[in-house]
Design a protein around this motif. Structure first.
Motif, short mmCIF file in Angstrom:
data_model
loop_
_atom_site.label_atom_id
_atom_site.label_comp_id
_atom_site.label_asym_id
_atom_site.label_seq_id
_atom_site.Cartn_x
_atom_site.Cartn_y
_atom_site.Cartn_z
N THR A 75 52.41 31.66 23.05
CA THR A 75 53.63 31.06 22.48
C THR A 75 53.88 31.59 21.07
O THR A 75 55.00 31.97 20.72
CB THR A 75 53.49 29.52 22.44
N GLY A 78 54.95 35.23 21.24
CA GLY A 78 56.33 35.31 21.75
C GLY A 78 57.32 34.95 20.67
O GLY A 78 58.32 35.66 20.46
N PHE A 79 57.05 33.86 19.94
CA PHE A 79 57.96 33.44 18.87
C PHE A 79 58.02 34.50 17.77
O PHE A 79 59.10 34.89 17.33
CB PHE A 79 57.49 32.10 18.29
N ILE A 82 60.04 37.80 18.82
CA ILE A 82 61.51 37.75 18.82
C ILE A 82 62.04 37.43 17.43
O ILE A 82 63.11 37.88 17.03
CB ILE A 82 62.04 36.77 19.90
N PHE A 83 61.26 36.69 16.64
CA PHE A 83 61.67 36.36 15.27
C PHE A 83 61.72 37.63 14.41
O PHE A 83 62.73 37.92 13.76
CB PHE A 83 60.68 35.34 14.68
N GLY A 86 64.40 40.02 15.80
CA GLY A 86 65.76 39.51 15.60
C GLY A 86 66.20 39.47 14.16
O GLY A 86 67.37 39.72 13.86
N ILE A 87 65.27 39.19 13.24
CA ILE A 87 65.65 39.07 11.83
C ILE A 87 65.67 40.45 11.14
O ILE A 87 66.57 40.76 10.38
CB ILE A 87 64.69 38.11 11.07
N PHE A 95 73.13 41.22 15.76
CA PHE A 95 71.91 41.27 16.59
C PHE A 95 72.19 41.16 18.09
O PHE A 95 71.37 41.56 18.90
CB PHE A 95 70.95 40.14 16.15
N PHE A 102 66.66 43.11 19.83
CA PHE A 102 66.76 41.69 20.18
C PHE A 102 67.29 41.54 21.61
O PHE A 102 66.77 40.77 22.41
CB PHE A 102 67.70 40.98 19.19
N PHE A 104 67.11 43.71 23.92
CA PHE A 104 66.12 44.22 24.88
C PHE A 104 65.21 43.06 25.32
O PHE A 104 64.96 42.86 26.50
CB PHE A 104 65.28 45.33 24.23
N ILE A 105 64.75 42.28 24.32
CA ILE A 105 63.89 41.14 24.66
C ILE A 105 64.69 40.09 25.43
O ILE A 105 64.21 39.52 26.41
CB ILE A 105 63.29 40.51 23.38
N TYR A 106 65.94 39.88 25.03
CA TYR A 106 66.78 38.89 25.72
C TYR A 106 66.98 39.28 27.19
O TYR A 106 66.76 38.47 28.09
CB TYR A 106 68.14 38.78 25.02
N VAL A 109 63.15 39.79 29.02
CA VAL A 109 62.13 38.73 29.00
C VAL A 109 62.79 37.34 29.08
O VAL A 109 62.53 36.59 30.01
CB VAL A 109 61.23 38.83 27.74
N TYR A 110 63.66 37.04 28.11
CA TYR A 110 64.24 35.69 28.05
C TYR A 110 65.10 35.38 29.28
O TYR A 110 64.93 34.33 29.91
CB TYR A 110 65.06 35.54 26.77
#
Lengths: 220, 247
Positions: A75, A78-79, A82-83, A86-87, A95, A102, A104-106, A109-110
């Motif tokens: 967890t 993962g946080f 993406i943090f 994304g930032i 973004f 970002f 790509f992960i969305y 994965v998400y």
């Protein structure tokens, strides 16, 4: 200060929001615009609270080597992933543009994770349907019939049965019955529920604005 | 007999090898999606480490996703950009007061929200919370009053007779409209609990129950369809996008 000020703020903001619907002009509309912006900014800070809390609990679990601590580590990773992406590495405020890291992960994965979580419910809904759709009494039979028409009428095999195999007239095709169930009895019930919800929410909102309902300021 | 732990390690090693080969042949992005899709579906067998891994990743990534989105969309766009533009107007251009200075109050309320992290000053977080509660209450009052109340009542209150294009009475449409109005009213009567459901009132409430049962059946059927549609979508992703077994 601890109770009175929040109650006054709630009343002022709530009344202004209601007032601006009836008087959509300056300066009332300006106040409601400010409140909307503040609401959004507070929301952004509130997610800090949530995220910090999640990280605190996960880090404590990892540090104390509690049961299943390695999943808390996942967890955290993962946080953090993406943090950071994304930032710092996704073209700033753009973004969500296609091609950013970002996204790509969305996309990979998400989105698969969230879609599959809901798709998984398909299996549990199937077993729930079996229990719910047993015609034990008159009411359960009506439930069964409505679901039957909607489910079979919305897939090609429904019309294939009534149109091509049984060669029934147009008004007896299952798709027409599905539409009728959705448009007439379903709409009637939905309207009754929606009007009931409206009355409930309006009375609860008034109780909050007038300070009768004050659970959110209770505690220490 | 082989130790269970050893079997577990072999399964993990084989799994990693399979995914590595597929990632090389089908592409890393789509294989990553497939890895997590299968991870969530593995719950259908039982609660297992692969599922727990995917679930934990979902929790972390969801929190991060909302954090990043709200940061750029609200905190950056409204607070930082807004105050920056106000500074430019007031001090650089000498244009006087700019409404966007008010975003500072939003920022201050946001900082007060974080006071919740400090037990002694936690009570002050009720002030921004009061803004959120007040705004939500006011907004919901109006939205539900208009969309769920007035519009739904307005849509139900109309003539029962329906005519076709030629101007003749459309009997089926008229009956349907009557069912719609009677169903709505009887459904509302069912929700009225201040009077006991007896006699004529109870009879109408009974019709309300039937209407609601038809509604719940239709809604349930619709939900089943949407969930199955999602399931088909995920299967299509695995079979078509990832493994390319079907075109």
């Amino acid at each position: 200060m601890k109770r009175e000020v929040p109650l006054i703020i709630t009343a002022v903001v709530g009344i202004m929001y209601i007032f601006q619907y009836f008087v959509p002009h300056e300066p009332v509309s300006r106040f409601s615009d400010w409140f909307s912006d503040w609401f959004g900014i507070i929301q952004a800070f509130a997610i800090w609270l949530g995220a910090l809390n999640l990280m605190k609990l996960s880090l404590l679990k990892v540090a104390r080597r509690k049961k299943d601590w390695m999943y808390s580590l996942v967890t955290i990773i993962g946080f953090a992933a993406i943090f950071i992406v994304g930032i710092f590495f996704s073209r700033g405020a753009n973004f969500q543009e296609p091609g950013t890291r970002f996204m790509f992960i969305y996309d990979n994965v998400y989105d698969p994770l969230s879609s599959t979580m809901f798709a998984l419910l398909g299996f549990f809904v199937a077993s729930a349907s079996y229990r719910a759709f047993r015609a034990r009494n008159k009411e359960a039979t009506m439930l069964l019939l409505a679901a039957f028409f909607v489910m079979l009428g919305r897939v090609p095999v429904g019309d294939m049965i009534t149109k091509e195999w049984l060669q029934l007239p147009h008004w007896l095709w299952l798709s027409n019955w599905a539409d009728w169930v959705m448009n007439i009895p379903n709409t009637a019930g939905q309207r009754a529920i929606m009007i009931g919800i409206a009355l409930g929410i309006m009375s609860t909102s008034l109780r909050i604005i007038l300070g009768i309902e004050r659970t959110f300021v209770s505690g220490d | 007999m082989m130790n269970t732990k050893v079997v577990g390690y072999i399964v993990i090693a084989v799994g990693i090898a399979v995914f590595a080969i597929l990632a090389a042949s089908q592409g890393l992005a789509v294989t990553l999606g497939a890895f997590f899709t299968i991870g969530i579906f593995s719950f259908l067998y039982k609660d297992n480490p692969y599922y727990k891994f995917s679930e934990a990743a979902f929790v972390g990534i969801s929190a991060g996703y909302w954090f990043v989105s709200l940061f750029w969309q609200n905190m950056y766009s409204k607070l930082f950009v807004g105050v920056g533009a106000a500074y430019h107007t007031t001090f650089v251009q000498g244009g006087g007061w700019d409404d966007r200075w008010m975003m500072l109050i939003g920022g201050l309320l946001g900082v007060l929200m974080l006071m919740r992290l400090f037990p002694k000053a936690g009570w002050i977080s009720r002030w921004p919370l009061a803004v959120v509660v007040g705004a939500t209450a006011g907004l919901y009052f109006i939205n539900y009053f208009v969309s769920n109340g007035i519009l739904q009542l307005g849509a139900s209150a109309g003539p029962l007779q329906r005519y076709d294009a030629a101007g003749n009475l459309d009997l089926w449409a008229t009956i349907s409209q009557a069912i719609l109005v009677i169903g709505t009213l009887s459904g509302l009567i069912y929700f009225y609990f201040s009077k006991e459901h007896k006699g004529a009132f109870g009879g109408v409430a009974k019709i309300g129950i039937w209407t609601l049962m038809l509604t719940f059946g239709a809604s349930f059927g619709y939900t089943v369809m949407s969930r199955l549609s999602l399931l088909i979508g995920r299967m299509d992703y695995l079979m078509s996008d990832w493994l390319q077994l079907i075109n």
